[in-house]
Each structure stands twice: as structure tokens, then as C-alpha cells.
Design an enzyme around this catalytic site. Sequence first.
Site, short mmCIF file in Angstrom:
data_model
loop_
_atom_site.label_atom_id
_atom_site.label_comp_id
_atom_site.label_asym_id
_atom_site.label_seq_id
_atom_site.Cartn_x
_atom_site.Cartn_y
_atom_site.Cartn_z
N GLU A 117 0.80 -1.22 0.00
CA GLU A 117 0.00 0.00 0.00
C GLU A 117 0.84 1.28 0.00
OE1 GLU A 117 -2.66 -0.58 3.28
OE2 GLU A 117 -3.56 -2.35 2.38
N ASN A 165 1.84 -4.44 -3.52
CA ASN A 165 0.46 -4.81 -3.22
C ASN A 165 -0.32 -3.57 -2.79
OD1 ASN A 165 -1.44 -7.10 -2.78
ND2 ASN A 165 -1.37 -6.47 -0.64
N HIS A 199 -10.68 -5.64 -2.15
CA HIS A 199 -11.69 -5.54 -1.09
C HIS A 199 -12.87 -4.77 -1.68
CE1 HIS A 199 -9.08 -7.18 1.96
NE2 HIS A 199 -8.14 -6.30 1.67
N GLU A 246 -6.41 -10.36 -1.84
CA GLU A 246 -7.14 -10.26 -0.57
C GLU A 246 -8.65 -10.15 -0.83
OE1 GLU A 246 -5.52 -7.18 1.96
OE2 GLU A 246 -3.47 -7.59 1.33
N ASP A 249 -12.46 -10.03 -0.97
CA ASP A 249 -13.73 -10.19 -0.29
C ASP A 249 -14.71 -9.20 -0.91
OD1 ASP A 249 -12.94 -7.78 1.07
OD2 ASP A 249 -12.18 -8.94 2.75
#
Length: 481
Positions: A158, A199, A235, A263, A265
Site C-alpha cells: 500500500e 500490493n 476488497h 485479498e 472479499d
Amino acid sequence: MLRTTILKAGGVAAAGALLLLAWPGGQAGAASSSLRQLAEAKGIYFGTALTQSNLSNSTLTTLAAAQFDMVTPGNEMKWDTTEPSNGTYNFGPGDAIVSFAKAHSMRVRGHNLVWHSQLPSWVSSLPSNQVQAAMEAHITTEVTHYKGQLYAWDVVNEPFNEDGSLRSDAFTNAMGSGYIADALRTAHAADPNAKLYLNDYNIEGENAKSDAMYALVSSLKSQGVPIDGVGFESHFIEGQLPSSIKANMQRFTALGVNVAVTELDDRIQLPANSATLAQQATDYANVVNACLAVSGCVGVSQWGVGDADSWIPGAFSGYGAATMFDQNYQPKPAYDATVAALGGASGGGSSSASGSPSSSPSTSPSSSPSSSPSGGSAACKVTDAINAWNTGLTENITITNTGSAAINGWKLVFTLPSGQVVTNGWNATYAPTSGTVTATNVSYNGSLAPGASTTIGFQANHTGDTAAPTSFTLNGAVCGS
């Protein structure tokens, strides 16, 4: 966006052979192969995230081992865990995740080496002229510790603000943008065989933030800096996937790097309902289809195993139900959609909108199935797979109706070897828990059409004999193998 620091609850440290059958939540009409098998057949991986606390939940870890072939530690390799004070390292939590992965033939994505969050205060308190040395020492020590054991590292996590500018943190303040290249070079020197990633979140579609990441990767490649891939955290909010995700993946891979969904979701405003669960299923399928369509997309990882261990409710008030498995680790429509996207047969993700299935797995003899066996004999085939460790094992049993008539309600009888005692089970009720055991269907898998299969399973303690039962009968008929 709030970050992935809250993974809750979970799993059992069960070493042993790889579970190769379908996931423990298999049921009539459900997928005949696990996500990991289907993904591997397509040339990609399908992973999950685990924390050390997850390793005490046998339901979670049995499902994780059966379904996923890649593990990302939720918190155990971050700086605040691995080097809480200058020069003092703690790799125990990360080692536990790696051990679990090795025991279940899963690879590991290291997460992460350099991040502005979960950073010990001692790093931020260093004089600027000492930050680079501390960063390089941290990367070298951690990557060397795990050398040869990890598939990849999220080297820098990030780095960008939403407008595409670099975050202001200890590293940019001390070294400017050059810290990223230095971190990648340092990690490569410590383990030349590990894949090195940058990432970030909200870079899945084409926007200012992903443009900045694209420009950075292009610059790093032109300088000969070792970088192998970009992680799209993914996300998402139900119904809000960027339409440009596939095109965005393609432009990154055109630079000569891989991409991965790291990641995933897809959070839903609670309470979930049939419409939002259906949209979530579409979202999951679209992500998987995008990855499969792009040469250079190497895999997809969900952040957490199921809704019960998801970070979303603790980070986003009023939201949840963000994964493929509900609070009881039963499949949701998103699971079926993912299976279908991977080329498998599906049809079991039917948990209720509240996230609770109509019946929970149980070993209690008082649990009653939704239907009673019809009394007729059955033509059947049974296959099983055992995953054993020191004093425990799990067994997955797939029952197939090989006859020409439907089976409406069933009881499967088998005899456990001496010393084996069932401690918990899924997709059937088990009574008694040792000796000659009867497994009885539960509400959702009592009907087996001709040719249909269902997978049940249990965890058991043992005293040394880890053999499978030698015979099975279904409604009184001996099953072949």
C-alpha cells in the site's frame, strides 16, 4: 480504507497429507472438486488468509486445507510482529502458518515486509539517516529466515494515496520514492527465487491510483529493479466491481509482470438477502473470469476462510457476509459461482440470507435429519481420503448413488478401527462416536439422484491406527469402492 488488521477467530494445527477430496461442506449437487483442484487444472492457484489464532479451529482449518492451495499470513509476518524492537525478531507466529501450509501442500505468500501500518513506533522514531539501514536489515533478516520456503513476498504494501501520490511515512520521509526499489533489491538479494510483489487496494480498475502503480512498475522495470508482480487486494463492495478490472490486469502484464488477486472479499450491507447474495456470486465469478482471461494472472486469494473469521464486520460497521462461506463455514452462492467459473460442477451454496444454514454439522445422536431413509436398499460407491497427524485425523467420505432410482434419506454404516473416536463432523450426524458408526444425512443432502454424490466427513482422535473403515453400507446395501 481501513486495513486488514482484524482477522478474527479460527483453525487447528493439523499436520499430515493433503486432503484431495472436495471441501468438507460438500453436499448433494455440490462441487465434485475443490477450489484448489479446479484452479490448479486452470493453471492458477486459489488461496486464503490465515492467522495463528485460526489454527485452533478445526472446522476452519479442515475447510482451508481442502479448498485452498496458497496461504497468506494475516498478521504474522508484519513488522510489528516480526521485529517489535530494534534487532529483536519473533518468527514463531509466522513459522506456525508456514508449518500448517507445508503440512497441507499449500504454498505461502509472505505478507508483508514494508508497510506504513502495523509499524513499530521505534521505526518511525528513528532519525532519517538510520531508516534505510533499519529497513534493509529487517528485510534481509526476515527474507533470509524464510528463504526457500515462500512462493512470494509482498515487499511493499500500500505505497499510494487515493490520488496516486506516495504515502508520507517513515520510508518516504527518509528515502523518497527510492525506498521501493531499494526494498525490492534487498529482498531479491536475500532470496533470489521468491516472487516479489507490490500490493495495494483500489488499484483493481483504471484510476489515478492504479495509474500511479502502473507508472511505478514501468519505471522499476526500465531500471532493472527485480519485481515480479502486482497484487490487486480486491476488497470490494457487493455490486461495485470496476468494469475495467480485466483491461487493467492486461496493461500490467504487458509490462512483463504477473498480477494476482491477493485479498478478495465482497462485503454486503447487512442483513444479506437473496438478491445481494446473488450479486456477490456474480462479483466473485467476474473476478475469477477476469483472472482466467489474462495470461499472467497467477491466482486468486480470498481474505479469510469464511464470514466467521472475516475482518469486515470489525472494520466496516453494518457490513459483513463478505466471503464464499457463511458463519458456519457452509457454502454460499458465491462458492457455486466460483466453482462454475473455474469449470467445475456446482449447486450447493444455498445457505440462508442471514448467513446461517438450515442445519449445522453435528456429532450429537439427538440431531435429527430432515428426512428418514425410505427403507429401500441402495446401489452405491464410496471413496474416502484420510489426513492423519500425531493423535488425530480427518476423513472425507464421498457417497455416490450408482443405482437407477433416487435415494431419499440415507444412513451410511461403517466400523472405525480400534482407538478412533469421532470428535466433530460435517454434513451428517454421527452416532455413536466409535466402533460401528451410523452417519445420517442432514437437511440439505438427504436426496441423491442417480449418479449424484455427496461428501461428508469427520475429525477423530486415534491411538495409532489411522486406517480407513474396511466396508460401508448405505441403507443396508454394501457400497463398492
